[in-house]
Design a protein around this motif. Structure first.
Motif, short mmCIF file in Angstrom:
data_model
loop_
_atom_site.label_atom_id
_atom_site.label_comp_id
_atom_site.label_asym_id
_atom_site.label_seq_id
_atom_site.Cartn_x
_atom_site.Cartn_y
_atom_site.Cartn_z
N TRP A 1 -17.17 9.56 -6.04
CA TRP A 1 -16.70 8.20 -5.81
C TRP A 1 -15.17 8.14 -5.79
N TRP A 2 -14.54 8.81 -6.76
CA TRP A 2 -13.08 8.82 -6.81
C TRP A 2 -12.49 9.50 -5.58
N ARG A 3 -13.12 10.57 -5.14
CA ARG A 3 -12.62 11.28 -3.95
C ARG A 3 -12.70 10.38 -2.72
N CYS A 4 -13.77 9.60 -2.62
CA CYS A 4 -13.91 8.67 -1.49
C CYS A 4 -12.83 7.59 -1.55
N LEU A 5 -12.56 7.07 -2.75
CA LEU A 5 -11.52 6.07 -2.91
C LEU A 5 -10.16 6.65 -2.54
N ASP A 6 -9.88 7.87 -3.00
CA ASP A 6 -8.61 8.51 -2.67
C ASP A 6 -8.48 8.73 -1.16
N TYR A 7 -9.59 9.13 -0.54
CA TYR A 7 -9.56 9.32 0.91
C TYR A 7 -9.24 8.00 1.62
N ASN B 1 -3.99 0.74 4.35
CA ASN B 1 -2.87 0.10 3.67
C ASN B 1 -3.22 -0.29 2.24
N LYS B 2 -4.47 -0.77 2.04
CA LYS B 2 -4.88 -1.23 0.71
C LYS B 2 -6.39 -1.14 0.58
N VAL B 3 -6.84 -0.81 -0.63
CA VAL B 3 -8.27 -0.78 -0.94
C VAL B 3 -8.51 -1.75 -2.09
N TRP B 4 -9.39 -2.72 -1.88
CA TRP B 4 -9.64 -3.76 -2.88
C TRP B 4 -10.82 -3.41 -3.78
N GLU C 1 -15.58 -4.14 -1.77
CA GLU C 1 -14.44 -4.85 -1.19
C GLU C 1 -14.88 -6.11 -0.46
N LEU C 2 -16.03 -6.05 0.17
CA LEU C 2 -16.53 -7.21 0.89
C LEU C 2 -16.84 -8.35 -0.08
N ILE C 3 -17.09 -8.00 -1.34
CA ILE C 3 -17.31 -9.00 -2.38
C ILE C 3 -15.98 -9.45 -2.97
N ASN C 4 -15.09 -8.49 -3.23
CA ASN C 4 -13.81 -8.79 -3.89
C ASN C 4 -12.84 -9.54 -2.99
N ASN C 5 -12.76 -9.15 -1.72
CA ASN C 5 -11.76 -9.72 -0.82
C ASN C 5 -12.24 -9.57 0.62
N PHE D 1 -12.01 -11.41 3.38
CA PHE D 1 -11.10 -11.65 4.50
C PHE D 1 -9.92 -10.67 4.50
N GLY D 2 -9.60 -10.11 3.35
CA GLY D 2 -8.61 -9.04 3.33
C GLY D 2 -9.11 -7.83 4.10
N VAL D 3 -10.39 -7.48 3.89
CA VAL D 3 -11.01 -6.37 4.62
C VAL D 3 -11.09 -6.69 6.11
N ILE D 4 -11.50 -7.91 6.44
CA ILE D 4 -11.62 -8.29 7.85
C ILE D 4 -10.26 -8.25 8.54
N ASP D 5 -9.21 -8.67 7.84
CA ASP D 5 -7.86 -8.62 8.40
C ASP D 5 -7.47 -7.18 8.73
N GLU D 6 -7.73 -6.26 7.79
CA GLU D 6 -7.41 -4.86 8.02
C GLU D 6 -8.23 -4.30 9.18
N LEU D 7 -9.51 -4.66 9.19
CA LEU D 7 -10.40 -4.18 10.24
C LEU D 7 -9.97 -4.72 11.61
N SER D 8 -9.53 -5.97 11.64
CA SER D 8 -9.09 -6.56 12.91
C SER D 8 -7.84 -5.87 13.43
N ASP D 9 -6.95 -5.43 12.52
CA ASP D 9 -5.77 -4.67 12.93
C ASP D 9 -6.18 -3.33 13.53
N LEU D 10 -7.15 -2.68 12.90
CA LEU D 10 -7.63 -1.39 13.41
C LEU D 10 -8.24 -1.55 14.79
N LEU D 11 -9.08 -2.58 14.95
CA LEU D 11 -9.80 -2.78 16.21
C LEU D 11 -8.93 -3.43 17.29
N GLY D 12 -7.80 -4.01 16.90
CA GLY D 12 -6.94 -4.68 17.86
C GLY D 12 -7.55 -5.97 18.38
N ILE D 13 -8.15 -6.75 17.45
CA ILE D 13 -8.82 -7.98 17.85
C ILE D 13 -8.28 -9.15 17.05
#
Length: 290
Positions: free
Chosen positions: A265-271, A277-280, A155-159, A161-173
């Motif tokens: 791998w699939w189980r981790c993705l499903d988790y 909200n989204k997995v890239w 995901e860090l390769i695919n998107n 800033f999408g990941v960072i946006d989600e992470l920032s929402d989680l961290l409240g930053i």
């Protein structure tokens, strides 16, 4: 779904190693606003920093292996003191993860890939159970009151800033995109350079602990480091090549590993999809569906 502490909320990035941890620690986490970031060099004094900071949100980063004694001890220490901690786990598809760890190993060791990870007999340095990702997730779930927040190296390769946006929402930053460098934190060696290192290390015959691929002879370690930055570029020196042109890792070996752990791998993705909200992820185990 996450329980949050009313006073100070701890987030704990536990790695894994070779999943862009250094990139996150150097390029991303220090550029978050509104959070106290405690990196690995200050991890041992985290308690005093947490006590003294006025920030409500605190991010710890100390990549580790949850199934190892030292890693489990570190995780349980944080869980005991800060039970509402939200662990952040970064995973990478199994075959690519093993290859990345193998390339790191070659800076000090000289075994062939099938000796490093023995898919058939499990006699390698890296054991099969080390690749069981869902067990790592379940372990973190048992240790903390909050389930782990799982993201993927891909995901860090695919998107990024999408990941960072989600992470920032989680961290409240908040953060400014211009502050985030997308350059790799560590420059990778080419396959030819790694072949050179492998043969140099074989000739040097390090007194290496292959279980952790550490503690080589000091002289040889210094020599290898020096050569990796200078002499590795002298790839035309024939005496250092016993297998010139041969791939370090065959693609079939990578696919065999991915195939063996595809269900994991699939189980981790499903988790991850059940907690985010989204997995890239563009592809799953070489396919777009499962």
């Amino acid at each position: 779904m996450f329980q949050r502490d009313t006073e100070k909320q701890i987030f704990f990035h536990v790695g894994l190693h070779k999943t862009a941890s250094t990139f996150l620690q150097q390029n991303v986490f220090p550029n978050f606003y509104g959070i106290t970031y405690i990196d690995k060099k200050d991890f041992e004094i985290k308690d005093s920093i947490i006590k003294e900071t006025n920030c409500r949100n605190i991010l710890l980063s100390r990549e580790t292996y949850p199934e190892e004694k030292s890693g489990l001890r570190r995780i349980k220490d944080v869980a005991r003191k800060y039970p509402t901690t939200i662990p952040v786990l970064v995973l990478r598809e199994h075959g690519q993860w093993v290859v990345s760890r193998y390339k790191h190993y070659l800076k000090y060791g000289h075994r062939d890939f099938d000796e490093f990870f023995d898919l058939k007999c499990d006699q390698g340095i890296i054991k099969k159970h080390n690749l069981e990702y869902m067990k790592k997730i379940e372990l973190l779930k048992r240790c903390f009151q909050n389930p782990p927040y799982v993201i993927f190296h891909e995901e860090l390769i695919n998107n990024l800033f999408g990941v960072i946006d989600e992470l920032s929402d989680l961290l409240g930053i908040t953060y400014a995109a211009k502050d985030i460098s997308t350059r790799k934190a560590n420059q990778s060696y080419s396959e030819k350079q790694l072949q050179v290192m492998k043969n140099i290390n074989k000739k040097c015959d390090h007194n290496i602990n292959h279980k952790t691929y550490s503690n080589p002879d000091l002289f040889c370690k210094i020599f290898s480091k020096l050569f990796s930055r200078t002499g590795a570029y002298l790839v035309s020196i024939d005496e250092f090549f016993s297998q010139n042109g041969q791939k370090l890792v065959n693609k079939d070996a990578i696919e065999a590993i991915n195939k063996l752990y595809r269900q994991d791998w699939w189980r981790c993705l499903d988790y991850a999809r059940s907690t985010r909200n989204k997995v890239w992820i563009k592809e799953v185990g070489g396919s777009t569906d499962h």
